[in-house]
Write a protein that holds these residues in place. Structure first.
Motif, PDB file in Angstrom:
ATOM      1  N   PRO A 150       0.818  -1.217   0.000  1.00 28.71           N
ATOM      2  CA  PRO A 150       0.000   0.000   0.000  1.00 28.71           C
ATOM      3  C   PRO A 150       0.848   1.262   0.000  1.00 28.71           C
ATOM      4  N   VAL A 151       0.267   2.350  -0.499  1.00 27.47           N
ATOM      5  CA  VAL A 151       0.801   3.679  -0.247  1.00 27.47           C
ATOM      6  C   VAL A 151       0.184   4.179   1.049  1.00 27.47           C
ATOM      7  N   VAL A 152       0.722   5.264   1.577  1.00 31.58           N
ATOM      8  CA  VAL A 152       0.133   5.900   2.759  1.00 31.58           C
ATOM      9  C   VAL A 152      -0.446   7.238   2.332  1.00 31.58           C
ATOM     10  N   ARG A 153      -1.720   7.438   2.663  1.00 30.64           N
ATOM     11  CA  ARG A 153      -2.395   8.694   2.319  1.00 30.64           C
ATOM     12  C   ARG A 153      -2.695   9.508   3.571  1.00 30.64           C
ATOM     13  N   PHE A 154      -2.576  10.816   3.423  1.00 32.12           N
ATOM     14  CA  PHE A 154      -2.950  11.731   4.485  1.00 32.12           C
ATOM     15  C   PHE A 154      -4.468  11.839   4.541  1.00 32.12           C
ATOM     16  N   ARG A 155      -4.999  11.855   5.724  1.00 33.70           N
ATOM     17  CA  ARG A 155      -6.451  11.971   5.920  1.00 33.70           C
ATOM     18  C   ARG A 155      -6.821  13.461   5.897  1.00 33.70           C
ATOM     19  N   ASN A 156      -7.065  13.964   4.716  1.00 26.67           N
ATOM     20  CA  ASN A 156      -7.369  15.382   4.546  1.00 26.67           C
ATOM     21  C   ASN A 156      -8.758  15.698   5.095  1.00 26.67           C
ATOM     22  N   PRO A 157      -8.966  16.856   5.712  1.00 29.52           N
ATOM     23  CA  PRO A 157     -10.321  17.228   6.151  1.00 29.52           C
ATOM     24  C   PRO A 157     -11.308  17.185   4.985  1.00 29.52           C
ATOM     25  N   LEU A 158     -12.524  16.748   5.270  1.00 29.30           N
ATOM     26  CA  LEU A 158     -13.532  16.609   4.223  1.00 29.30           C
ATOM     27  C   LEU A 158     -14.302  17.903   3.979  1.00 29.30           C
ATOM     28  N   ASP A 159     -14.367  18.750   4.992  1.00 25.85           N
ATOM     29  CA  ASP A 159     -15.129  19.988   4.832  1.00 25.85           C
ATOM     30  C   ASP A 159     -14.287  21.176   5.283  1.00 25.85           C
ATOM     31  N   GLY A 160     -14.851  22.352   5.134  1.00 26.40           N
ATOM     32  CA  GLY A 160     -14.139  23.562   5.508  1.00 26.40           C
ATOM     33  C   GLY A 160     -13.210  24.048   4.406  1.00 26.40           C
ATOM     34  N   ASP A 161     -12.492  25.100   4.701  1.00 26.55           N
ATOM     35  CA  ASP A 161     -11.597  25.736   3.744  1.00 26.55           C
ATOM     36  C   ASP A 161     -10.194  25.853   4.319  1.00 26.55           C
ATOM     37  N   VAL A 162      -9.245  26.029   3.424  1.00 31.25           N
ATOM     38  CA  VAL A 162      -7.880  26.397   3.807  1.00 31.25           C
ATOM     39  C   VAL A 162      -7.646  27.808   3.270  1.00 31.25           C
ATOM     40  N   THR A 163      -7.354  28.744   4.167  1.00 31.56           N
ATOM     41  CA  THR A 163      -7.152  30.133   3.775  1.00 31.56           C
ATOM     42  C   THR A 163      -5.846  30.641   4.362  1.00 31.56           C
ATOM     43  N   TRP A 164      -5.107  31.352   3.544  1.00 29.10           N
ATOM     44  CA  TRP A 164      -3.928  32.039   4.083  1.00 29.10           C
ATOM     45  C   TRP A 164      -3.808  33.405   3.436  1.00 29.10           C
ATOM     46  N   ASN A 165      -3.145  34.306   4.108  1.00 30.49           N
ATOM     47  CA  ASN A 165      -2.950  35.661   3.611  1.00 30.49           C
ATOM     48  C   ASN A 165      -1.573  35.720   2.964  1.00 30.49           C
ATOM     49  N   ASP A 166      -1.543  35.552   1.649  1.00 30.39           N
ATOM     50  CA  ASP A 166      -0.280  35.437   0.939  1.00 30.39           C
ATOM     51  C   ASP A 166       0.467  36.771   0.929  1.00 30.39           C
ATOM     52  N   LEU A 167       1.783  36.712   1.167  1.00 31.32           N
ATOM     53  CA  LEU A 167       2.597  37.924   1.208  1.00 31.32           C
ATOM     54  C   LEU A 167       2.583  38.668  -0.119  1.00 31.32           C
ATOM     55  N   VAL A 168       2.324  37.940  -1.209  1.00 32.96           N
ATOM     56  CA  VAL A 168       2.339  38.546  -2.539  1.00 32.96           C
ATOM     57  C   VAL A 168       0.934  38.700  -3.094  1.00 32.96           C
ATOM     58  N   LYS A 169       0.143  37.649  -3.021  1.00 34.68           N
ATOM     59  CA  LYS A 169      -1.145  37.616  -3.720  1.00 34.68           C
ATOM     60  C   LYS A 169      -2.323  38.014  -2.855  1.00 34.68           C
ATOM     61  N   GLY A 170      -2.123  38.187  -1.547  1.00 33.20           N
ATOM     62  CA  GLY A 170      -3.234  38.503  -0.670  1.00 33.20           C
ATOM     63  C   GLY A 170      -3.980  37.241  -0.255  1.00 33.20           C
ATOM     64  N   PRO A 171      -5.217  37.366   0.215  1.00 28.82           N
ATOM     65  CA  PRO A 171      -5.958  36.199   0.709  1.00 28.82           C
ATOM     66  C   PRO A 171      -6.221  35.165  -0.389  1.00 28.82           C
ATOM     67  N   ILE A 172      -5.943  33.908  -0.086  1.00 29.49           N
ATOM     68  CA  ILE A 172      -6.189  32.782  -0.993  1.00 29.49           C
ATOM     69  C   ILE A 172      -6.939  31.710  -0.228  1.00 29.49           C
ATOM     70  N   THR A 173      -7.973  31.151  -0.854  1.00 32.24           N
ATOM     71  CA  THR A 173      -8.793  30.128  -0.206  1.00 32.24           C
ATOM     72  C   THR A 173      -8.963  28.927  -1.117  1.00 32.24           C
ATOM     73  N   PHE A 174      -8.805  27.736  -0.554  1.00 30.51           N
ATOM     74  CA  PHE A 174      -9.113  26.478  -1.218  1.00 30.51           C
ATOM     75  C   PHE A 174     -10.135  25.735  -0.370  1.00 30.51           C
ATOM     76  N   SER A 175     -11.109  25.144  -1.037  1.00 35.28           N
ATOM     77  CA  SER A 175     -12.070  24.296  -0.332  1.00 35.28           C
ATOM     78  C   SER A 175     -11.476  22.910  -0.143  1.00 35.28           C
ATOM     79  N   ASN A 176     -11.619  22.351   1.045  1.00 38.52           N
ATOM     80  CA  ASN A 176     -11.058  21.022   1.309  1.00 38.52           C
ATOM     81  C   ASN A 176     -11.673  19.943   0.437  1.00 38.52           C
ATOM     82  N   ASP A 177     -12.901  20.156  -0.024  1.00 37.68           N
ATOM     83  CA  ASP A 177     -13.510  19.114  -0.855  1.00 37.68           C
ATOM     84  C   ASP A 177     -12.903  19.069  -2.257  1.00 37.68           C
TER      85      ASP A 177
END
Length: 474
Positions: A150-177
């Motif tokens: 087998p490979v090993v997979r990370f158990r990524n969150p199923l819901d919610g968002d990942v947001t960070w305030n990028d030093l260059v691009k400003g706020p960036i958001t990805f949906s966990n789904d």
């Protein structure tokens, strides 16, 4: 744009190249920004070599990176660290994540995973692994295929968002789904790139990550893994790529793309640092600034969201400025090996500092200086003078003038421009001709070139004995 770059932790940045080739210009700029940011805040700059791509990583590429960093003056405070020397640490973290239920074994074959993605595409969904082997309460997992590792997979969150305030691009958001359960260890047990990066940043307590914007899609995955490990998320800044003069991605067809090639071409590291800094960052309208001034200004703001464009003419202009700033003795130290590499002989010839003082004001690179300096240091052979120039300029009329000049110049006691100019004027007056009639033949006879700096300056630097000897062969 201005982004809050504050952090409660002491600043620690890193440059983490993969040794699959030379240090290219985009990587050098990333290193510069990371180095300058750490220096501005009195922090720590870490060098990490991400050499897990065993098939493509080479010791020569590692050395090329180290050479480029040294040439540019980006000395790390810590490192270089090598990922291949940290394999036990990565495996330890994978094992702990499996124990904690933050990762799981996946027995799906590559073909099965591709089929899952094709199905998602056909249904208009984002292609991704469908979680077949992800443990869930009350879920029955398929039987383990016999003999399959087998490979090993990370158990990524199923819901919610990942947001960070990028030093260059400003706020960036990805949906966990939208994010897969990322493979963090392959079937043979080797950890994957995105996982190694997270463990390294965690262990090395990296607070700020400045890198190319081709990594934007990796960032939400890395943030999720880091949070699962209980680590504090760095501040990220993703800088746009560097384009060629034609607006296309910078590549070999635009000329040199390796940092050390620019050393070979005669550019100064001081000029390269100045020019690279202006590719995607600015401080008002300032174009020219030294390393110390850059560090004083570089606080993580004013990095551009737009792709930068490589401009060779602008680089030449910057380099010419730095050439003129160098003391002539230091300039001579840098040019001398290039002259010797061309077969130039400096012993018994004009002082190099004096030659450079004559030719440097118009030069843009060390290579150009070396080429032009060969006027005074190339071994002379009258038989090797360019036949077309000899035929055109060393006519019978010109030879009469040259012999007259040689006779008159033999009587000069103080061999300098003033005396030489006076002798040339007397020859011109006796023959009732203008300067080009004598100046151009002199240049051709003495140097093999029809164009040189001021002929009286050339004569002075060549020296009386050289000039007399060369004119005797005409």
């Amino acid at each position: 744009m201005s982004i809050d770059t504050s952090s409660s932790r002491p600043v620690r940045t890193r440059f983490a190249p993969s040794p699959t080739g030379f240090l290219h210009l985009g990587g050098a700029r990333t290193a510069l920004f990371s180095w300058a940011y750490a220096r501005h805040f009195g922090g720590t700059f870490v060098l990490r070599i991400e050499d897990t791509d065993v098939a493509r990583s080479t010791p020569e590429a590692v050395q090329a990176i180290l050479d480029g960093m040294q040439w540019l003056g980006f000395q790390p405070d810590e490192g270089p660290f090598y990922q291949m020397q940290r394999m036990d640490r990565y495996r330890e973290v994978v094992a702990q994540m499996l124990t904690d239920g933050k990762a799981y074994h996946c027995y799906s074959s590559p073909e099965e995973v591709e089929a899952m993605r094709e199905k998602a595409r056909a249904e208009g969904r984002k292609p991704r692994y469908d979680g077949t082997w992800r443990p869930e309460p009350g879920k029955a997992l398929p039987p383990v295929p016999e003999g399959r590792k087998p490979v090993v997979r990370f158990r990524n969150p199923l819901d919610g968002d990942v947001t960070w305030n990028d030093l260059v691009k400003g706020p960036i958001t990805f949906s966990n789904d939208e994010l897969d359960d990322l493979v963090i260890a392959r079937a043979d047990g080797t950890p994957t790139y995105n996982f190694c990066v997270v463990v390294d940043d965690w262990d090395m307590q990296i607070t700020h990550v400045i890198r190319g914007d081709d990594h934007v899609n990796n960032t939400p995955r890395q943030i999720n893994i880091l949070r699962a490990l209980g680590g504090e998320t760095p501040l990220y800044g993703h800088v746009p790529m560097i384009l060629g003069p034609d607006g296309e991605k910078l590549s070999k067809r635009h000329g040199a793309v390796s940092v050390m090639q620019y050393d070979d071409l005669g550019y100064l590291p001081e000029a390269m640092v100045n020019y690279l800094a202006r590719l995607g960052w600015s401080h008002g309208d300032d174009e020219l600034f030294d390393r110390d001034q850059l560090v004083a200004w570089f606080d993580g703001t004013h990095m551009s969201r737009s792709a930068a464009q490589w401009d060779p003419k602008k680089l030449n202009w910057v380099n010419a400025h730095y050439l003129r700033q160098l003391p002539v003795d230091e300039l001579a130290r840098r040019v001398e090996p290039r002259i010797r590499a061309r077969g130039g002989v400096l012993e018994g010839a004009a002082p190099l500092a004096a030659v450079l003082a004559l030719i440097a004001p118009r030069a843009e690179t060390l290579e150009q200086l070396a080429d032009e300096a060969m006027l005074f240091y190339a071994p002379f052979d009258a038989a090797a003078l360019p036949a077309d120039l000899v035929e055109q300029h060393l006519t019978d009329e010109a030879r009469v003038l040259l012999r007259d000049f040689a006779t008159a110049a033999a009587g000069i006691d103080e061999w300098n421009r003033t005396e030489l100019s006076a002798v040339m004027k007397s020859v011109l007056a006796r023959h009732n001709v203008k300067m080009p009639k004598l100046g151009v033949p002199l240049r051709v006879a003495l140097t093999g070139k029809a164009q040189t700096p001021s002929i009286d300056a050339v004569l002075e630097l060549l020296g009386k004995e050289n000039v007399q000897n060369r004119l005797r062969t005409i």
